[in-house]
Structure formats: structure tokens, C-alpha cells
Design a protein around this motif. Structure first.
Motif, PDB file in Angstrom:
ATOM      1  N   ASP A 203       0.786  -1.224   0.000  1.00 46.53           N
ATOM      2  CA  ASP A 203       0.000   0.000   0.000  1.00 46.53           C
ATOM      3  C   ASP A 203       0.822   1.280   0.000  1.00 46.53           C
ATOM      4  OD1 ASP A 203      -2.715  -1.028   0.110  1.00 46.53           O
ATOM      5  OD2 ASP A 203      -2.197  -1.771   2.100  1.00 46.53           O
ATOM      6  N   GLY A 204       2.140   1.183   0.221  1.00 41.78           N
ATOM      7  CA  GLY A 204       2.929   2.401   0.284  1.00 41.78           C
ATOM      8  C   GLY A 204       4.273   2.174   0.940  1.00 41.78           C
ATOM      9  N   ALA A 205       4.838   3.256   1.474  1.00 40.86           N
ATOM     10  CA  ALA A 205       6.176   3.198   2.045  1.00 40.86           C
ATOM     11  C   ALA A 205       6.282   4.109   3.256  1.00 40.86           C
ATOM     12  CB  ALA A 205       7.211   3.602   0.996  1.00 40.86           C
ATOM     13  N   HIS A 206       7.261   3.810   4.103  1.00 41.82           N
ATOM     14  CA  HIS A 206       7.617   4.686   5.217  1.00 41.82           C
ATOM     15  C   HIS A 206       8.842   5.495   4.814  1.00 41.82           C
ATOM     16  CE1 HIS A 206       4.680   2.891   7.711  1.00 41.82           C
ATOM     17  NE2 HIS A 206       5.358   1.811   8.057  1.00 41.82           N
ATOM     18  N   LEU A 207       8.812   6.786   5.083  1.00 40.97           N
ATOM     19  CA  LEU A 207       9.947   7.662   4.874  1.00 40.97           C
ATOM     20  C   LEU A 207      10.432   8.144   6.226  1.00 40.97           C
ATOM     21  CD1 LEU A 207       8.626   7.618   2.041  1.00 40.97           C
ATOM     22  CD2 LEU A 207       9.254  10.024   1.803  1.00 40.97           C
ATOM     23  N   SER A 208      11.754   8.217   6.407  1.00 40.63           N
ATOM     24  CA  SER A 208      12.305   8.629   7.704  1.00 40.63           C
ATOM     25  C   SER A 208      13.402   9.656   7.525  1.00 40.63           C
ATOM     26  CB  SER A 208      12.857   7.427   8.474  1.00 40.63           C
ATOM     27  OG  SER A 208      11.825   6.533   8.826  1.00 40.63           O
ATOM     28  N   LEU A 209      13.495  10.555   8.495  1.00 42.28           N
ATOM     29  CA  LEU A 209      14.583  11.517   8.609  1.00 42.28           C
ATOM     30  C   LEU A 209      14.820  11.724  10.098  1.00 42.28           C
ATOM     31  CD1 LEU A 209      16.582  13.570   7.403  1.00 42.28           C
ATOM     32  CD2 LEU A 209      14.731  15.261   7.482  1.00 42.28           C
ATOM     33  N   GLY A 210      15.924  11.168  10.619  1.00 39.93           N
ATOM     34  CA  GLY A 210      16.158  11.221  12.057  1.00 39.93           C
ATOM     35  C   GLY A 210      15.061  10.472  12.791  1.00 39.93           C
ATOM     36  N   ASP A 211      14.402  11.148  13.734  1.00 36.47           N
ATOM     37  CA  ASP A 211      13.323  10.508  14.486  1.00 36.47           C
ATOM     38  C   ASP A 211      11.950  10.800  13.904  1.00 36.47           C
ATOM     39  OD1 ASP A 211      13.133  13.165  15.124  1.00 36.47           O
ATOM     40  OD2 ASP A 211      13.100  12.892  17.300  1.00 36.47           O
ATOM     41  N   LYS A 212      11.899  11.374  12.695  1.00 36.57           N
ATOM     42  CA  LYS A 212      10.631  11.671  12.041  1.00 36.57           C
ATOM     43  C   LYS A 212      10.285  10.548  11.073  1.00 36.57           C
ATOM     44  CE  LYS A 212      11.358  16.676  12.246  1.00 36.57           C
ATOM     45  NZ  LYS A 212      11.540  17.916  11.450  1.00 36.57           N
ATOM     46  N   ALA A 213       9.032  10.156  11.044  1.00 35.61           N
ATOM     47  CA  ALA A 213       8.565   9.107  10.137  1.00 35.61           C
ATOM     48  C   ALA A 213       7.288   9.569   9.445  1.00 35.61           C
ATOM     49  CB  ALA A 213       8.312   7.812  10.905  1.00 35.61           C
ATOM     50  N   LEU A 214       7.223   9.361   8.138  1.00 35.71           N
ATOM     51  CA  LEU A 214       6.060   9.741   7.346  1.00 35.71           C
ATOM     52  C   LEU A 214       5.542   8.532   6.585  1.00 35.71           C
ATOM     53  CD1 LEU A 214       7.395  13.064   5.735  1.00 35.71           C
ATOM     54  CD2 LEU A 214       5.951  12.841   7.766  1.00 35.71           C
ATOM     55  N   ARG A 215       4.275   8.570   6.251  1.00 37.41           N
ATOM     56  CA  ARG A 215       3.655   7.493   5.476  1.00 37.41           C
ATOM     57  C   ARG A 215       3.323   8.004   4.081  1.00 37.41           C
ATOM     58  NH1 ARG A 215       3.231   2.054   4.687  1.00 37.41           N
ATOM     59  NH2 ARG A 215       1.386   1.661   3.425  1.00 37.41           N
ATOM     60  N   LEU A 216       3.840   7.332   3.060  1.00 38.05           N
ATOM     61  CA  LEU A 216       3.584   7.651   1.660  1.00 38.05           C
ATOM     62  C   LEU A 216       2.690   6.568   1.080  1.00 38.05           C
ATOM     63  CD1 LEU A 216       4.408   9.427  -0.869  1.00 38.05           C
ATOM     64  CD2 LEU A 216       6.164   7.674  -1.282  1.00 38.05           C
ATOM     65  N   ALA A 217       1.502   6.941   0.643  1.00 41.78           N
ATOM     66  CA  ALA A 217       0.539   5.966   0.136  1.00 41.78           C
ATOM     67  C   ALA A 217       0.600   5.870  -1.382  1.00 41.78           C
ATOM     68  CB  ALA A 217      -0.873   6.347   0.569  1.00 41.78           C
ATOM     69  N   PHE A 218       0.509   4.657  -1.899  1.00 42.78           N
ATOM     70  CA  PHE A 218       0.350   4.458  -3.332  1.00 42.78           C
ATOM     71  C   PHE A 218      -1.093   4.759  -3.728  1.00 42.78           C
ATOM     72  CE2 PHE A 218       3.728   0.908  -2.855  1.00 42.78           C
ATOM     73  CZ  PHE A 218       4.758   1.843  -2.929  1.00 42.78           C
ATOM     74  N   ASP A 219      -1.304   5.020  -5.019  1.00 44.68           N
ATOM     75  CA  ASP A 219      -2.663   5.295  -5.487  1.00 44.68           C
ATOM     76  C   ASP A 219      -3.563   4.075  -5.344  1.00 44.68           C
ATOM     77  OD1 ASP A 219      -2.012   7.897  -6.187  1.00 44.68           O
ATOM     78  OD2 ASP A 219      -1.427   7.344  -8.223  1.00 44.68           O
ATOM     79  N   GLU A 220      -2.968   2.894  -5.493  1.00 45.18           N
ATOM     80  CA  GLU A 220      -3.706   1.644  -5.322  1.00 45.18           C
ATOM     81  C   GLU A 220      -2.714   0.564  -4.920  1.00 45.18           C
ATOM     82  OE1 GLU A 220      -3.673   0.283 -10.015  1.00 45.18           O
ATOM     83  OE2 GLU A 220      -5.488   1.121  -9.135  1.00 45.18           O
ATOM     84  N   PRO A 221      -3.191  -0.518  -4.317  1.00 40.78           N
ATOM     85  CA  PRO A 221      -2.273  -1.578  -3.892  1.00 40.78           C
ATOM     86  C   PRO A 221      -1.503  -2.161  -5.074  1.00 40.78           C
ATOM     87  CG  PRO A 221      -4.454  -1.886  -2.922  1.00 40.78           C
ATOM     88  CD  PRO A 221      -4.594  -0.810  -3.948  1.00 40.78           C
ATOM     89  N   VAL A 222      -0.247  -2.508  -4.837  1.00 40.20           N
ATOM     90  CA  VAL A 222       0.569  -3.138  -5.878  1.00 40.20           C
ATOM     91  C   VAL A 222       0.761  -4.608  -5.532  1.00 40.20           C
ATOM     92  CG1 VAL A 222       1.732  -0.968  -6.396  1.00 40.20           C
ATOM     93  CG2 VAL A 222       2.759  -2.547  -4.759  1.00 40.20           C
ATOM     94  N   SER A 223       1.062  -5.419  -6.562  1.00 39.23           N
ATOM     95  CA  SER A 223       1.140  -6.862  -6.332  1.00 39.23           C
ATOM     96  C   SER A 223       2.477  -7.475  -6.705  1.00 39.23           C
ATOM     97  CB  SER A 223       0.027  -7.575  -7.110  1.00 39.23           C
ATOM     98  OG  SER A 223       0.125  -7.278  -8.488  1.00 39.23           O
ATOM     99  N   GLN A 230       6.131   1.128 -10.999  1.00 43.35           N
ATOM    100  CA  GLN A 230       5.181   2.058 -11.599  1.00 43.35           C
ATOM    101  C   GLN A 230       4.587   3.004 -10.557  1.00 43.35           C
ATOM    102  OE1 GLN A 230       2.306  -0.331 -13.736  1.00 43.35           O
ATOM    103  NE2 GLN A 230       3.908  -1.396 -14.897  1.00 43.35           N
ATOM    104  N   ALA A 231       4.363   2.498  -9.351  1.00 42.28           N
ATOM    105  CA  ALA A 231       3.805   3.342  -8.295  1.00 42.28           C
ATOM    106  C   ALA A 231       4.767   4.462  -7.922  1.00 42.28           C
ATOM    107  CB  ALA A 231       3.477   2.487  -7.068  1.00 42.28           C
ATOM    108  N   PHE A 232       6.052   4.135  -7.779  1.00 43.53           N
ATOM    109  CA  PHE A 232       7.037   5.162  -7.440  1.00 43.53           C
ATOM    110  C   PHE A 232       7.218   6.161  -8.577  1.00 43.53           C
ATOM    111  CE2 PHE A 232       8.799   2.173  -4.124  1.00 43.53           C
ATOM    112  CZ  PHE A 232       8.520   3.006  -3.050  1.00 43.53           C
ATOM    113  N   VAL A 233       7.176   5.691  -9.825  1.00 45.60           N
ATOM    114  CA  VAL A 233       7.290   6.604 -10.968  1.00 45.60           C
ATOM    115  C   VAL A 233       6.112   7.577 -10.992  1.00 45.60           C
ATOM    116  CG1 VAL A 233       7.198   6.724 -13.487  1.00 45.60           C
ATOM    117  CG2 VAL A 233       8.687   5.052 -12.375  1.00 45.60           C
ATOM    118  N   ALA A 234       4.908   7.062 -10.779  1.00 45.05           N
ATOM    119  CA  ALA A 234       3.717   7.916 -10.790  1.00 45.05           C
ATOM    120  C   ALA A 234       3.775   8.958  -9.677  1.00 45.05           C
ATOM    121  CB  ALA A 234       2.462   7.058 -10.649  1.00 45.05           C
ATOM    122  N   LEU A 235       4.238   8.564  -8.501  1.00 43.53           N
ATOM    123  CA  LEU A 235       4.343   9.509  -7.389  1.00 43.53           C
ATOM    124  C   LEU A 235       5.421  10.557  -7.652  1.00 43.53           C
ATOM    125  CD1 LEU A 235       3.955   7.084  -4.344  1.00 43.53           C
ATOM    126  CD2 LEU A 235       2.320   8.826  -5.103  1.00 43.53           C
TER     127      LEU A 235
END
Length: 249
Positions: A203-223, A230-235
Motif C-alpha cells: 500500500d505504500g512506504a515509510h519515509l524517515s529523517l532522524g526521528d521523524k517518520a512519514l507514510r507515503l501511500a500508493f494510489d492503489e495496492p501493488v502486487s 510504476q507506483a514510485f514513478v507515478a508519485l
């Protein structure tokens, strides 16, 4: 199972809310005094989207789960202003089962970096909630009760993505660091910096910088790997076209 032709709040939306969530209201059956007990717990998700908590044996909720594994968990997003009840929330009811640390600890820590300080404390343990029913509310008139197979991904669908996740993470961080920073600054309104992808799921990825964490969602689930690429290219394309300015926070 018969489901409505069109949900007002879909299972994918409910799962994405669980993915984004960092805390939840944890409901267990209290021993003494008897009755419902509500507490606060940090929440992460496994590959298919099941919620996972990391709790101490000193806590009442752990004692309760050890005696009776049935419980519930509500993850919500409260609006910054206005009526809190207009924000979406998902309540899961089911049974908690222990999870080996080797299976989930690293993924949990990617969502909660501060947990690394106590990951090896002997009195802490991981528990996964296997829901039997999911109740989701996303605002006025958007109320749905769903079965687990509507909300969570099949193990087989997640396996291919998780198998390729380490190489995909390394590739993105080493060869596309500029795109990763754009995800953080343009799509998630974060401050510039050496943002890194630390975890991936369908469904997406976690991004981190130091002690900060963010959630990056894909447009739709990938398999699989192709869907992941393709999901990363679109984003990345969307991030470059975005006019969102980075936060200074």
C-alpha cells in the motif's frame, strides 16, 4: 459473503487509515474490576495490513490480553479544528495473538523510530490483532461494517512485494534520492532533508529523517515488482508537478 456494490468507505480506505495511524484506542477485557478497559497504544501494520502493538507486561492491557485475547482497536484521524467526530475512524474487533519479534520488530521500528530504545526490553512483546469484524466511519452517512477479506490483503498478494522490498528500498535511496526527497516535501509537506525510504508494503512506504517518520501511500495496492516501480514513478511525476511548498518544520 455478500457486499454492497459500492461502499461509502471502502476496505482499501480503511486499511490505508490503519497504515497511516500511529496510535489507537485499545479495548481489552479488564480482570479486576471486571469490564471494558480502554488504553492508548502505538500501532503499526504487518504486510497484509493487520495491526500490531508492542506492549509491556507491566500494563493492564497486556495482563488482560494474556487472560483473554479478545479485544478491539480504534484508529482515528482527528481534524485539527471543528467537530472531532467528522474525522474518519476504523474499529477492529477480534483476537490478539503474539508475534515473534524477529518477524515484525524492524517494520514496527520504521513506523515508530523511538521504539528502538526499548525493542529488546524483556518485558515487552508484540501482538497482532486478527479482526473478525471491522466497523468504519468516515463522516456523516459514511458508515460501513466489513468482513476481514474486504479490508486486508491476501498473504500471497503481499508476499511478492515484501520479497522485493529490500532491493527496491536500496535502489530508491541510492539511485533516486532526489525523488524520495520530493515525495517528502511535495507530497507530504515535510521540510527538506536527506529523507530515506525505510519500509515498503503493497500500500505504500515509510519515509524517515532522524526521528521523524512519514507514510507515503500508493494510489492503489501493488502486487509485484513491476507495480512497485510504476507506483514510485507515478508519485515522482506527481511530486514534480505539485506546487505544494515544503514545510519549515
Amino acid at each position: 459473503m455478500t457486499t454492497p456494490a459500492r461502499r461509502s468507505f471502502t476496505g482499501t480506505e480503511a486499511r490505508q487509515l490503519l497504515r497511516r495511524g500511529r496510535t489507537g484506542a485499545l479495548g481489552t477485557n479488564n480482570l479486576d474490576p471486571t469490564g471494558p478497559y480502554i488504553s492508548l497504544a502505538n500501532v503499526a501494520t504487518d504486510a497484509v495490513g493487520h495491526p500490531v502493538i508492542f506492549i509491556s507486561k507491566l500494563a493492564w492491557h497486556t495482563r488482560n490480553i494474556l487472560a483473554n485475547p479478545s479485544g478491539s482497536l480504534m484508529v482515528s484521524e482527528i481534524p485539527a479544528e471543528g467537530d472531532a467526530l467528522t474525522g474518519p475512524r476504523v474499529t477492529l474487533m477480534g483476537e490478539f495473538q503474539p508475534v515473534p519479534a524477529a518477524e515484525i520488530a524492524e517494520r514496527y521500528a520504521q513506523h515508530h523510530p523511538a521504539a528502538r530504545f526499548y525493542l529488546e526490553f524483556p518485558d515487552f512483546s508484540f501482538w497482532r490483532l486478527f479482526p473478525q469484524k471491522i466497523h468504519a466511519v468516515a463522516g456523516f452517512g459514511r458508515i460501513e461494517t466489513m468482513e476481514p477479506d474486504e479490508v486486508f490483503l491476501p498473504e500471497s498478494a503481499a508476499a511478492a512485494v515484501m520479497a522485493g522490498a529490500p532491493s527496491a528500498i536500496a535502489h530508491m535511496n541510492e539511485d533516486h534520492a532526489d525523488a524520495v526527497e520530493l515525495y517528502a516535501t511535495r507530497l507530504l509537506a515535510a521540510a527538506p532533508g536527506n529523507w530515506r525510504i525505510t519500509a515498503i508494503d503493497p500500500d505504500g512506504a515509510h519515509l524517515s529523517l532522524g526521528d521523524k517518520a512519514l507514510r507515503l501511500a500508493f494510489d492503489e495496492p501493488v502486487s509485484g515488482p513491476d507495480g512497485l516501480r510504476q507506483a514510485f514513478v507515478a508519485l515522482a511525476r506527481r511530486a514534480r508537478e505539485s506546487d505544494v511548498k515544503p514545510s519549515d518544520k
